[in-house]
Design a protein around this motif. Structure first.
Motif, mmCIF file in Angstrom:
data_model
loop_
_atom_site.group_PDB
_atom_site.id
_atom_site.type_symbol
_atom_site.label_atom_id
_atom_site.label_comp_id
_atom_site.label_asym_id
_atom_site.label_seq_id
_atom_site.Cartn_x
_atom_site.Cartn_y
_atom_site.Cartn_z
ATOM 1 N N ARG A 86 51.991 34.490 38.227
ATOM 2 C CA ARG A 86 52.816 34.759 39.403
ATOM 3 C C ARG A 86 54.177 34.066 39.265
ATOM 4 O O ARG A 86 55.222 34.675 39.485
ATOM 5 C CB ARG A 86 52.085 34.274 40.657
ATOM 6 N N SER A 87 54.129 32.812 38.863
ATOM 7 C CA SER A 87 55.405 32.099 38.810
ATOM 8 C C SER A 87 56.274 32.644 37.668
ATOM 9 O O SER A 87 57.495 32.731 37.812
ATOM 10 C CB SER A 87 55.170 30.586 38.763
ATOM 11 N N MET A 88 55.656 33.072 36.564
ATOM 12 C CA MET A 88 56.441 33.672 35.469
ATOM 13 C C MET A 88 57.071 34.981 35.923
ATOM 14 O O MET A 88 58.235 35.257 35.643
ATOM 15 C CB MET A 88 55.544 33.924 34.248
ATOM 16 N N VAL A 89 56.294 35.822 36.630
ATOM 17 C CA VAL A 89 56.827 37.113 37.102
ATOM 18 C C VAL A 89 57.970 36.867 38.071
ATOM 19 O O VAL A 89 59.008 37.522 38.007
ATOM 20 C CB VAL A 89 55.705 37.967 37.740
ATOM 21 N N THR A 136 42.823 36.097 46.502
ATOM 22 C CA THR A 136 43.583 36.352 47.738
ATOM 23 C C THR A 136 43.185 35.341 48.817
ATOM 24 O O THR A 136 44.045 34.756 49.487
ATOM 25 C CB THR A 136 43.324 37.793 48.233
ATOM 26 N N ILE A 137 41.888 35.127 48.975
ATOM 27 C CA ILE A 137 41.430 34.179 50.003
ATOM 28 C C ILE A 137 42.008 32.787 49.713
ATOM 29 O O ILE A 137 42.533 32.110 50.590
ATOM 30 C CB ILE A 137 39.880 34.130 50.069
ATOM 31 N N LEU A 138 41.921 32.389 48.447
ATOM 32 C CA LEU A 138 42.424 31.066 48.068
ATOM 33 C C LEU A 138 43.912 30.917 48.344
ATOM 34 O O LEU A 138 44.359 29.901 48.891
ATOM 35 C CB LEU A 138 42.193 30.842 46.572
ATOM 36 N N GLU A 139 44.677 31.931 47.967
ATOM 37 C CA GLU A 139 46.118 31.840 48.138
ATOM 38 C C GLU A 139 46.518 31.898 49.604
ATOM 39 O O GLU A 139 47.470 31.265 50.022
ATOM 40 C CB GLU A 139 46.832 32.960 47.354
ATOM 41 N N GLN A 182 47.317 41.402 49.135
ATOM 42 C CA GLN A 182 46.164 41.395 48.213
ATOM 43 C C GLN A 182 46.436 42.248 46.959
ATOM 44 O O GLN A 182 46.037 41.888 45.854
ATOM 45 C CB GLN A 182 44.985 41.965 48.999
ATOM 46 N N MET A 183 47.136 43.356 47.133
ATOM 47 C CA MET A 183 47.418 44.233 45.974
ATOM 48 C C MET A 183 48.257 43.489 44.951
ATOM 49 O O MET A 183 48.051 43.626 43.752
ATOM 50 C CB MET A 183 48.195 45.469 46.425
ATOM 51 N N GLU A 184 49.225 42.725 45.427
ATOM 52 C CA GLU A 184 50.107 42.002 44.500
ATOM 53 C C GLU A 184 49.330 40.894 43.783
ATOM 54 O O GLU A 184 49.460 40.721 42.567
ATOM 55 C CB GLU A 184 51.300 41.427 45.252
ATOM 56 N N TYR A 185 48.482 40.172 44.536
ATOM 57 C CA TYR A 185 47.649 39.139 43.884
ATOM 58 C C TYR A 185 46.832 39.777 42.752
ATOM 59 O O TYR A 185 46.544 39.156 41.739
ATOM 60 C CB TYR A 185 46.691 38.502 44.895
#
Ligand code: NCD
Length: 330
Positions: free
Chosen positions: A52-55, A167-170, A311-314
């Motif tokens: 995620r952070s790289m993207v 998703t739940i975690l984030e 959720q789709m992005e995760y």
């Protein structure tokens, strides 16, 4: 626990990011969530966060440069197929997309095993969605390249469950201690079969809410009980809504019904809408693997608790992590 390690191969290689990264995923088939333990999940989610952070910083990078992923879909897909395609491309690889099997040799009667052998001569890993339960396992039994189960009929959908837990975690920052309510088609919904197994690795309260003919399969419930879970089964979701931290809503799986009058009888049994959600906590989330049909009203989409689009992005980050771990180069 019996088959948790069934699909693991013993290889010892180094991944290109993070010096001491665990290498137990290298070359692994991903067929069932039952092959994972908590440590595996921690690794996958840690890598997904890095993705995620790289993207966010650079968009795409060359980790899997030169790698080819085959996306072999015998059933319709929007999110799973395109997020795997985006995932491999953001990692510098490319995708071989076989969507409409009526234009492939499958329509000439080719058996799955032969199609798998074909695709693995061109690709480095195969993402497979197929209408028959057990098909991913059959594919894995003949494949020399990793098979990633993207849904085997009403069986499992392991990568969806991984992204659901991520998703739940984030969104909520933890899993342990939460109350999770899974509502809808628990009989045919492969995503909920995988999710329930995966959640058994955590210390949670689990509620299943389904119409009388769409209960969670008894063998799966027994299996959860053997693992120390005590899922409560309900027909009415209002009674558990006030204590729910995660409401996982599913579509009634019309394509699995032999008798469509039974589908008509149960569709629309549960509808998430601003009115129905009035008794829910202010800090909780509603997630859904999508597509939705009529089980979540579009009027609810602007509610901050509606996490299904996030959720789709995760999902893309989790699939990038899985591809990086499975295909990571020495
Ligand atoms: C799910 C599936 O295909 O099982 N969709 C998905 O992969 N996001 C859920 C569904 O189709 O209802």
């Amino acid at each position: 626990m019996a088959n948790r390690n069934r699909f693991k191969r013993s290889v010892s290689r180094h991944l290109p990011f993070g010096e001491k990264r665990d290498t137990r995923f290298y070359g692994m088939h991903i067929v069932s969530v039952q092959q994972f333990d908590r440590q595996d999940l921690d690794t996958i989610f840690e890598v997904a966060r890095e993705m995620r952070s790289m993207v966010e910083r650079v968009g795409s990078f060359d980790l899997l440069k030169g790698k080819v992923l085959a996306n072999l879909f015998y059933e319709p897909s929007t999110r799973t197929s395109s997020s795997f395609a985006a995932a491999v491309q953001r990692l510098g690889g490319s995708v071989l997309q076989i969507n409409n099997v009526t234009f492939s040799s499958v329509s000439k009667g080719e058996v799955l095993q032969d199609t798998i052998r074909t695709m693995e001569s061109y690709a480095d890993a195969i993402v497979l969605r197929h209408p028959e339960e057990g098909s991913a396992s059959i594919a894995a039994s003949v494949a020399t390249k990793p098979i990633i189960n993207a849904g085997d009929g009403p069986g499992e959908h392991p990568t969806q469950a991984l992204l659901d837990v991520f998703t739940i975690l984030e969104e909520l920052g933890r899993i342990d201690g939460l109350t999770v309510t899974i509502v809808g088609d628990l009989k045919y919904g492969r995503t909920v079969h995988s999710l329930a197994h995966l959640l058994s690795l955590y210390d949670i309260r689990l509620h299943f809410v389904a119409p009388d003919i769409l209960h969670m399969p008894a063998t799966l419930v027994d299996n959860l009980k053997e693992q120390g879970m005590a899922p409560c089964e309900h027909v009415n979701f209002e009674e558990v809504l006030p204590e729910t931290d995660v409401l996982y809503v599913t579509r009634v799986q019309r394509e699995r019904f032999d008798d469509l009058s039974m589908y008509e009888r149960v569709r629309g049994s549960y509808v998430v809408a601003p009115e129905t959600m009035a008794s829910a906590k202010a800090r909780m989330i509603v997630i859904h693997p999508l597509p939705r049909v009529d089980e979540i009203s579009m009027q609810f989409d602007d509610d901050p608790r509606a996490a299904y689009f996030r959720q789709m992005e995760y999902g893309m980050y989790v699939r990038m992590a899985l591809l990086a771990l499975v295909l990571g180069k020495a």
